[in-house]
Motif scaffolding. Structure first.
Motif, PDB file in Angstrom:
ATOM      1  N   ASN A  24      -6.876  14.869  -1.622  1.00 41.86           N
ATOM      2  CA  ASN A  24      -7.287  14.318  -0.329  1.00 41.86           C
ATOM      3  C   ASN A  24      -8.697  14.750   0.057  1.00 41.86           C
ATOM      4  OD1 ASN A  24      -4.779  13.051   0.166  1.00 41.86           O
ATOM      5  ND2 ASN A  24      -3.895  15.000   0.868  1.00 41.86           N
ATOM      6  N   ASP A  25      -9.240  15.730  -0.663  1.00 42.35           N
ATOM      7  CA  ASP A  25     -10.582  16.217  -0.340  1.00 42.35           C
ATOM      8  C   ASP A  25     -11.644  15.248  -0.857  1.00 42.35           C
ATOM      9  OD1 ASP A  25     -10.094  18.717   1.014  1.00 42.35           O
ATOM     10  OD2 ASP A  25      -9.324  19.459  -0.901  1.00 42.35           O
ATOM     11  N   LEU A  26     -12.793  15.269  -0.174  1.00 46.41           N
ATOM     12  CA  LEU A  26     -13.911  14.405  -0.561  1.00 46.41           C
ATOM     13  C   LEU A  26     -14.952  15.200  -1.347  1.00 46.41           C
ATOM     14  CD1 LEU A  26     -14.506  12.478   2.798  1.00 46.41           C
ATOM     15  CD2 LEU A  26     -13.255  11.670   0.776  1.00 46.41           C
ATOM     16  N   ALA A  27     -15.703  14.478  -2.140  1.00 49.50           N
ATOM     17  CA  ALA A  27     -16.807  15.084  -2.884  1.00 49.50           C
ATOM     18  C   ALA A  27     -17.938  14.077  -2.988  1.00 49.50           C
ATOM     19  CB  ALA A  27     -16.357  15.521  -4.274  1.00 49.50           C
ATOM     20  N   LEU A  28     -19.130  14.596  -3.192  1.00 57.01           N
ATOM     21  CA  LEU A  28     -20.285  13.744  -3.470  1.00 57.01           C
ATOM     22  C   LEU A  28     -20.422  13.611  -4.972  1.00 57.01           C
ATOM     23  CD1 LEU A  28     -22.889  12.204  -2.778  1.00 57.01           C
ATOM     24  CD2 LEU A  28     -24.071  14.407  -2.792  1.00 57.01           C
ATOM     25  N   GLU A  29     -20.332  12.386  -5.475  1.00 56.31           N
ATOM     26  CA  GLU A  29     -20.556  12.134  -6.897  1.00 56.31           C
ATOM     27  C   GLU A  29     -21.979  11.626  -7.076  1.00 56.31           C
ATOM     28  OE1 GLU A  29     -18.167   9.709 -10.212  1.00 56.31           O
ATOM     29  OE2 GLU A  29     -19.394   8.444  -8.911  1.00 56.31           O
ATOM     30  N   THR A  30     -22.726  12.252  -7.974  1.00 54.24           N
ATOM     31  CA  THR A  30     -24.055  11.766  -8.312  1.00 54.24           C
ATOM     32  C   THR A  30     -24.075  11.331  -9.769  1.00 54.24           C
ATOM     33  OG1 THR A  30     -24.953  13.887  -9.062  1.00 54.24           O
ATOM     34  CG2 THR A  30     -25.044  13.440  -6.698  1.00 54.24           C
ATOM     35  N   ARG A  31     -24.843  10.313 -10.041  1.00 51.00           N
ATOM     36  CA  ARG A  31     -25.077   9.845 -11.404  1.00 51.00           C
ATOM     37  C   ARG A  31     -26.587   9.800 -11.603  1.00 51.00           C
ATOM     38  NH1 ARG A  31     -20.540   5.153 -12.666  1.00 51.00           N
ATOM     39  NH2 ARG A  31     -18.785   6.264 -11.704  1.00 51.00           N
ATOM     40  N   TYR A  52     -23.103  13.334 -14.654  1.00 50.44           N
ATOM     41  CA  TYR A  52     -22.197  12.925 -13.589  1.00 50.44           C
ATOM     42  C   TYR A  52     -21.736  14.214 -12.915  1.00 50.44           C
ATOM     43  CZ  TYR A  52     -21.947   8.354 -15.894  1.00 50.44           C
ATOM     44  OH  TYR A  52     -22.254   7.128 -16.455  1.00 50.44           O
ATOM     45  N   ASP A  53     -22.111  14.398 -11.649  1.00 49.58           N
ATOM     46  CA  ASP A  53     -21.837  15.655 -10.964  1.00 49.58           C
ATOM     47  C   ASP A  53     -20.982  15.414  -9.725  1.00 49.58           C
ATOM     48  OD1 ASP A  53     -23.897  17.318 -12.548  1.00 49.58           O
ATOM     49  OD2 ASP A  53     -25.109  15.684 -11.736  1.00 49.58           O
ATOM     50  N   LEU A  54     -20.069  16.340  -9.463  1.00 48.09           N
ATOM     51  CA  LEU A  54     -19.243  16.316  -8.264  1.00 48.09           C
ATOM     52  C   LEU A  54     -19.470  17.590  -7.474  1.00 48.09           C
ATOM     53  CD1 LEU A  54     -15.828  14.923  -9.553  1.00 48.09           C
ATOM     54  CD2 LEU A  54     -17.291  13.859  -7.835  1.00 48.09           C
ATOM     55  N   LEU A  55     -19.868  17.438  -6.203  1.00 51.40           N
ATOM     56  CA  LEU A  55     -20.062  18.572  -5.315  1.00 51.40           C
ATOM     57  C   LEU A  55     -19.089  18.444  -4.151  1.00 51.40           C
ATOM     58  CD1 LEU A  55     -23.964  18.545  -5.105  1.00 51.40           C
ATOM     59  CD2 LEU A  55     -22.535  19.882  -6.639  1.00 51.40           C
ATOM     60  N   PRO A  56     -18.254  19.443  -3.894  1.00 51.36           N
ATOM     61  CA  PRO A  56     -17.352  19.380  -2.737  1.00 51.36           C
ATOM     62  C   PRO A  56     -18.139  19.079  -1.472  1.00 51.36           C
ATOM     63  CG  PRO A  56     -16.860  21.300  -4.086  1.00 51.36           C
ATOM     64  CD  PRO A  56     -18.147  20.721  -4.621  1.00 51.36           C
ATOM     65  N   ILE A  57     -17.603  18.213  -0.643  1.00 49.91           N
ATOM     66  CA  ILE A  57     -18.347  17.774   0.537  1.00 49.91           C
ATOM     67  C   ILE A  57     -18.658  18.945   1.462  1.00 49.91           C
ATOM     68  CG2 ILE A  57     -16.423  17.263   2.088  1.00 49.91           C
ATOM     69  CD1 ILE A  57     -19.499  15.010   1.357  1.00 49.91           C
ATOM     70  N   GLY A  58     -17.897  20.036   1.311  1.00 51.59           N
ATOM     71  CA  GLY A  58     -18.116  21.207   2.148  1.00 51.59           C
ATOM     72  C   GLY A  58     -19.442  21.903   1.912  1.00 51.59           C
ATOM     73  N   VAL A  59     -20.117  21.622   0.809  1.00 55.39           N
ATOM     74  CA  VAL A  59     -21.406  22.286   0.577  1.00 55.39           C
ATOM     75  C   VAL A  59     -22.524  21.633   1.384  1.00 55.39           C
ATOM     76  CG1 VAL A  59     -20.694  22.918  -1.758  1.00 55.39           C
ATOM     77  CG2 VAL A  59     -22.165  20.919  -1.424  1.00 55.39           C
ATOM     78  N   PHE A  60     -22.245  20.468   2.016  1.00 51.74           N
ATOM     79  CA  PHE A  60     -23.245  19.776   2.822  1.00 51.74           C
ATOM     80  C   PHE A  60     -22.993  20.023   4.305  1.00 51.74           C
ATOM     81  CE2 PHE A  60     -22.990  17.404  -1.121  1.00 51.74           C
ATOM     82  CZ  PHE A  60     -24.330  17.236  -1.447  1.00 51.74           C
ATOM     83  N   PRO A  61     -24.040  20.213   5.090  1.00 56.10           N
ATOM     84  CA  PRO A  61     -23.858  20.268   6.542  1.00 56.10           C
ATOM     85  C   PRO A  61     -23.320  18.924   7.040  1.00 56.10           C
ATOM     86  CG  PRO A  61     -26.055  21.039   5.915  1.00 56.10           C
ATOM     87  CD  PRO A  61     -25.435  20.417   4.695  1.00 56.10           C
ATOM     88  N   GLU A  62     -22.483  18.963   8.048  1.00 60.10           N
ATOM     89  CA  GLU A  62     -21.899  17.730   8.580  1.00 60.10           C
ATOM     90  C   GLU A  62     -23.010  16.773   9.020  1.00 60.10           C
ATOM     91  OE1 GLU A  62     -18.616  16.268  11.913  1.00 60.10           O
ATOM     92  OE2 GLU A  62     -18.997  18.402  11.589  1.00 60.10           O
ATOM     93  N   GLY A  63     -22.890  15.523   8.573  1.00 62.44           N
ATOM     94  CA  GLY A  63     -23.858  14.503   8.956  1.00 62.44           C
ATOM     95  C   GLY A  63     -25.074  14.410   8.069  1.00 62.44           C
TER      96      GLY A  63
END
Length: 238
Positions: free
Chosen positions: A122-129, A143-154
């Motif tokens: 259920n958690d989100l992540a940022l996928e970059t290619r 292809y990288d996945l970063l947990p969305i928690g590493v980004f400040p909200e917004g």
């Protein structure tokens, strides 16, 4: 057997010398097995054995039905024992690193991805290619996945436009200090979207999870290093 081995060694040495002095320049097609046999006064099986050794050494490669060609030297060579960003490893070899982002997408994790990052589906992540460059030459696709928690909200994913390690370290104060990696040789046609013509589609996949100093999983990456353009070495001890 010893006599045949010495003949194979002589052919290997002769072709190596020809590559070194420019008789057989990078990308050139070698003479046929018959022509090499006549030149070195050996049998075709001896030539074939010598070419096999040269292929193993990465000096030549065969295009079936076309011939055997002198391989290009790798653009980048990196040590597997050292944890560093691709950007850093390219710069350390005297090349200028670069990259082009194909996409940045926030999405739910797949179950196997969630397990790697110690999260839930259920958690989100940022996928970059992105495509990785060294002196403007393509050497890898990541292809990288970063947990969305590493980004400040917004915060917009567009802020990530360079090295992933660099962003984590400089913008977020997150320092990857350990990685658990798997290495697989693969045919990567399905993940290489703008490879130069003539590439064989082979790649070395480095599948790894990165952890920070608190042992938190902060990134999961699948990076496809193009065969012959980015190679790895490792120091081994008895």
């Amino acid at each position: 057997m010893a006599q045949r081995a010495s003949r194979v060694d002589a052919v290997v040495a002769g072709i190596r010398a020809g590559i070194g002095d420019g008789t057989y320049p990078t990308g050139a097609r070698l003479p046929t097995e018959s022509e090499l046999g006549e030149s070195f006064e050996v049998s075709r099986p001896t030539v074939r054995a010598a070419l096999s050794e040269l292929k193993t050494a990465g000096l030549v490669h065969t295009r079936h039905g076309v011939g055997t060609f002198v391989s290009e030297p790798p653009v980048v060579t990196a040590g597997l024992e050292r944890l560093e960003s691709i950007t850093e490893s390219i710069r350390r070899t005297g090349r200028e690193p670069g990259m082009r982002y194909r996409s940045r997408t926030i999405r739910p994790l797949l179950p196997e991805e969630a397990a790697k990052l110690e999260l839930t589906a259920n958690d989100l992540a940022l996928e970059t290619r992105r495509v990785i460059l060294a002196d403007d030459e393509v050497v890898a696709y990541s292809y990288d996945l970063l947990p969305i928690g590493v980004f400040p909200e917004g915060e917009s994913p567009e802020v990530l436009d360079g090295s992933v390690f660099g962003y984590l370290r400089e913008a977020r104060g997150i320092i990857p200090v350990r990685a658990v990696a798997e290495i697989h040789p693969v045919v990567a046609d399905h993940v290489i979207w703008d490879a130069p013509q003539g590439r064989n589609g082979l790649a070395l996949l480095l599948d790894q999870v990165h952890y920070d100093q608190t042992e938190r999983a902060v990134a999961y990456s699948r990076t496809y290093f193009i065969d012959g353009r980015y190679t790895f070495s490792i120091i081994r001890h008895a």
